[in-house]
Scaffold this active site. Structure first.
Site, short mmCIF file in Angstrom:
data_model
loop_
_atom_site.label_atom_id
_atom_site.label_comp_id
_atom_site.label_asym_id
_atom_site.label_seq_id
_atom_site.Cartn_x
_atom_site.Cartn_y
_atom_site.Cartn_z
N LYS A 13 0.74 -1.28 -0.03
CA LYS A 13 0.10 -0.01 -0.06
C LYS A 13 1.02 1.22 0.02
CE LYS A 13 -2.25 -0.97 3.62
NZ LYS A 13 -1.37 -2.53 3.98
N ARG A 88 -9.86 1.01 9.08
CA ARG A 88 -9.29 -0.40 9.21
C ARG A 88 -10.24 -1.01 10.07
NH1 ARG A 88 -3.30 0.43 8.69
NH2 ARG A 88 -2.37 -1.60 9.47
N ARG A 127 11.70 -6.08 4.38
CA ARG A 127 11.49 -4.57 4.14
C ARG A 127 12.54 -3.86 5.23
NH1 ARG A 127 5.84 -1.77 5.42
NH2 ARG A 127 6.04 -2.59 7.51
N ARG A 160 11.61 -2.30 10.80
CA ARG A 160 10.82 -1.70 11.71
C ARG A 160 10.40 -2.94 12.78
NH1 ARG A 160 5.33 0.15 8.46
NH2 ARG A 160 4.20 -1.28 10.20
N ARG A 171 -0.22 -9.43 13.10
CA ARG A 171 -0.99 -8.23 12.12
C ARG A 171 -1.85 -8.91 11.12
NH1 ARG A 171 4.37 -5.62 10.16
NH2 ARG A 171 3.09 -4.27 9.00
P1 AP5 Z 1 4.82 -1.72 1.79
O1 AP5 Z 1 4.61 -0.80 0.60
O2 AP5 Z 1 5.65 -1.05 2.78
O3 AP5 Z 1 3.61 -2.22 2.43
P2 AP5 Z 1 2.59 -1.96 3.22
O4 AP5 Z 1 1.08 -2.44 2.79
O5 AP5 Z 1 2.32 -0.32 3.11
O6 AP5 Z 1 2.77 -2.36 4.66
P3 AP5 Z 1 2.62 -1.67 5.90
O7 AP5 Z 1 3.36 -2.84 6.89
O8 AP5 Z 1 3.01 -0.31 6.03
O9 AP5 Z 1 1.02 -1.51 6.39
P4 AP5 Z 1 0.40 -1.85 7.30
O10 AP5 Z 1 -0.85 -1.82 7.25
O11 AP5 Z 1 0.56 -3.33 8.35
O12 AP5 Z 1 1.06 -0.98 8.57
P5 AP5 Z 1 1.10 0.41 8.74
O13 AP5 Z 1 1.99 1.19 8.88
O14 AP5 Z 1 -0.21 0.93 8.30
O15 AP5 Z 1 5.73 -3.00 1.20
C1 AP5 Z 1 6.31 -3.79 2.00
C2 AP5 Z 1 7.62 -4.30 1.36
O16 AP5 Z 1 7.18 -5.03 0.39
C3 AP5 Z 1 8.68 -3.18 1.20
O17 AP5 Z 1 9.96 -3.76 1.62
C4 AP5 Z 1 8.48 -3.06 -0.30
O18 AP5 Z 1 9.70 -2.73 -0.82
C5 AP5 Z 1 8.07 -4.69 -0.88
N1 AP5 Z 1 6.97 -4.63 -2.05
C6 AP5 Z 1 6.18 -3.71 -2.15
N2 AP5 Z 1 5.49 -4.00 -3.44
C7 AP5 Z 1 6.15 -5.02 -3.86
C8 AP5 Z 1 5.98 -6.10 -5.02
N3 AP5 Z 1 5.01 -5.71 -5.82
N4 AP5 Z 1 7.08 -6.97 -5.18
C9 AP5 Z 1 7.80 -7.41 -4.28
N5 AP5 Z 1 7.91 -6.44 -3.02
C10 AP5 Z 1 7.32 -5.57 -2.92
O19 AP5 Z 1 0.51 0.31 10.69
C11 AP5 Z 1 1.23 0.04 11.81
C12 AP5 Z 1 0.36 -0.15 12.91
O20 AP5 Z 1 -0.01 1.07 13.08
C13 AP5 Z 1 -0.54 -1.15 12.78
O21 AP5 Z 1 -0.24 -2.67 13.26
C14 AP5 Z 1 -1.57 -0.64 13.80
O22 AP5 Z 1 -1.20 -0.73 15.08
C15 AP5 Z 1 -1.30 0.82 13.64
N6 AP5 Z 1 -2.38 1.68 12.92
C16 AP5 Z 1 -2.18 2.25 11.68
N7 AP5 Z 1 -3.36 2.66 10.95
C17 AP5 Z 1 -4.54 2.10 11.93
C18 AP5 Z 1 -6.01 2.39 11.89
N8 AP5 Z 1 -6.46 2.93 10.84
N9 AP5 Z 1 -6.54 1.70 13.14
C19 AP5 Z 1 -5.83 1.23 14.01
N10 AP5 Z 1 -4.54 0.95 14.06
C20 AP5 Z 1 -3.87 1.55 13.09
#
Ligand code: AP5
Length: 213
Positions: A13, A88, A127, A160, A171
């Site tokens: 994402k 979410r 990552r 991370r 997760r």
């Molecule tokens: P990346 O693009 O970083 O993936 P992502 O989907 O953004 O993953 P996140 O871990 O950031 O999502 P998340 O939803 O778990 O965490 P968030 O920070 O929102 O890609 C991942 C890796 O793959 C990278 O290394 C990239 O290079 C590689 N890649 C990408 N595309 C690829 C491809 N096509 N092929 C190969 N490799 C590829 O949330 C963290 C925490 O915050 C949550 O656990 C929660 O505690 C809290 N939080 C955040 N939002 C909320 C909410 N709305 N409500 C409650 N808690 C929340």
């Protein structure tokens, strides 16, 4: 244009959101980054959110909804925005619907990116993130020119805390139980675009652009 990016943790994402922001000239609102900033600055929100995040659990809806409402009426979002990480939960999605009504905004599309769990684990465990500028890499799929060093600013690349395997599995469980019902929520409202997240970063981006057009 107002777009929501939906999908399991690590599906790409953030990666796709950044490419879309550049292509369409609109900002990203990334709840994970906003929360990590609050944690770094040790604000009261950050202190409350921190333990949930390190356990791989969701931060309470009440904290997230207020944070998002402030941001979507703030600066720089007049032409639209890309939401990454919100909503979410169904409670967050309903609150977002009320916010859209309140401010006269229209949600254009919800882009649901999906890959099998094994790919999620491979993507997240490899990552690395620049501690200085936040640029995202992958040790195999998107490596920097020099191992451990950011191409953009020379900063150190770190893992991370919630990208360790046991937290990734937690997760994924939270996603499947609490966030996945939003797929049906937005499908029922004819807003859902389903994108196959497998293949290279560029291939996935081309699929998104084709569907949005
Ligand atoms: P990346 O693009 O970083 O993936 P992502 O989907 O953004 O993953 P996140 O871990 O950031 O999502 P998340 O939803 O778990 O965490 P968030 O920070 O929102 O890609 C991942 C890796 O793959 C990278 O290394 C990239 O290079 C590689 N890649 C990408 N595309 C690829 C491809 N096509 N092929 C190969 N490799 C590829 O949330 C963290 C925490 O915050 C949550 O656990 C929660 O505690 C809290 N939080 C955040 N939002 C909320 C909410 N709305 N409500 C409650 N808690 C929340």
């Amino acid at each position: 244009m107002i777009v929501v990016l939906l999908g399991p943790p690590g599906v790409g994402k953030g990666t796709q959101g950044e490419l879309m922001a550049r292509r369409f000239g609109i900002p990203r609102i990334v709840t994970g980054d906003m929360l990590r900033e609050e944690v770094r600055e040790s604000t009261s929100l950050g202190r409350e959110a921190s333990s949930y995040m390190s356990r791989g659990e969701l931060v309470p809806d009440s904290l997230i909804i207020g944070m998002i409402e402030k941001r979507i009426v703030g600066d720089g979002v007049r032409k639209g925005f890309i939401l990454d990480g919100f909503p979410r939960t169904v409670v967050q999605a309903e609150a977002f619907d009320r916010m859209l009504d309140k401010y006269g905004l229209v949600l254009s599309r919800v882009i649901f990116i999906n890959v099998p769990d094994d790919d999620v684990i491979r993507r997240l465990s490899g990552r690395r993130i620049c501690e200085k500028c936040g640029a995202v890499y992958h040790v195999v799929f998107d490596p920097p020119s020099v191992q451990g060093v950011c191409d953009k600013c020379g900063g150190n690349l770190l893992q991370r805390k919630d990208d360790r395997e046991e937290t990734i599995l937690k997760r994924l469980k939270v996603y499947n139980e609490i966030t996945a019902p939003l797929v049906a929520y937005y499908r029922d409202r004819n807003l859902l675009l389903e994108i196959d997240g497998s293949g290279s970063i560029e291939e996935v981006f081309n699929r998104i652009v084709k569907e949005i057009k």
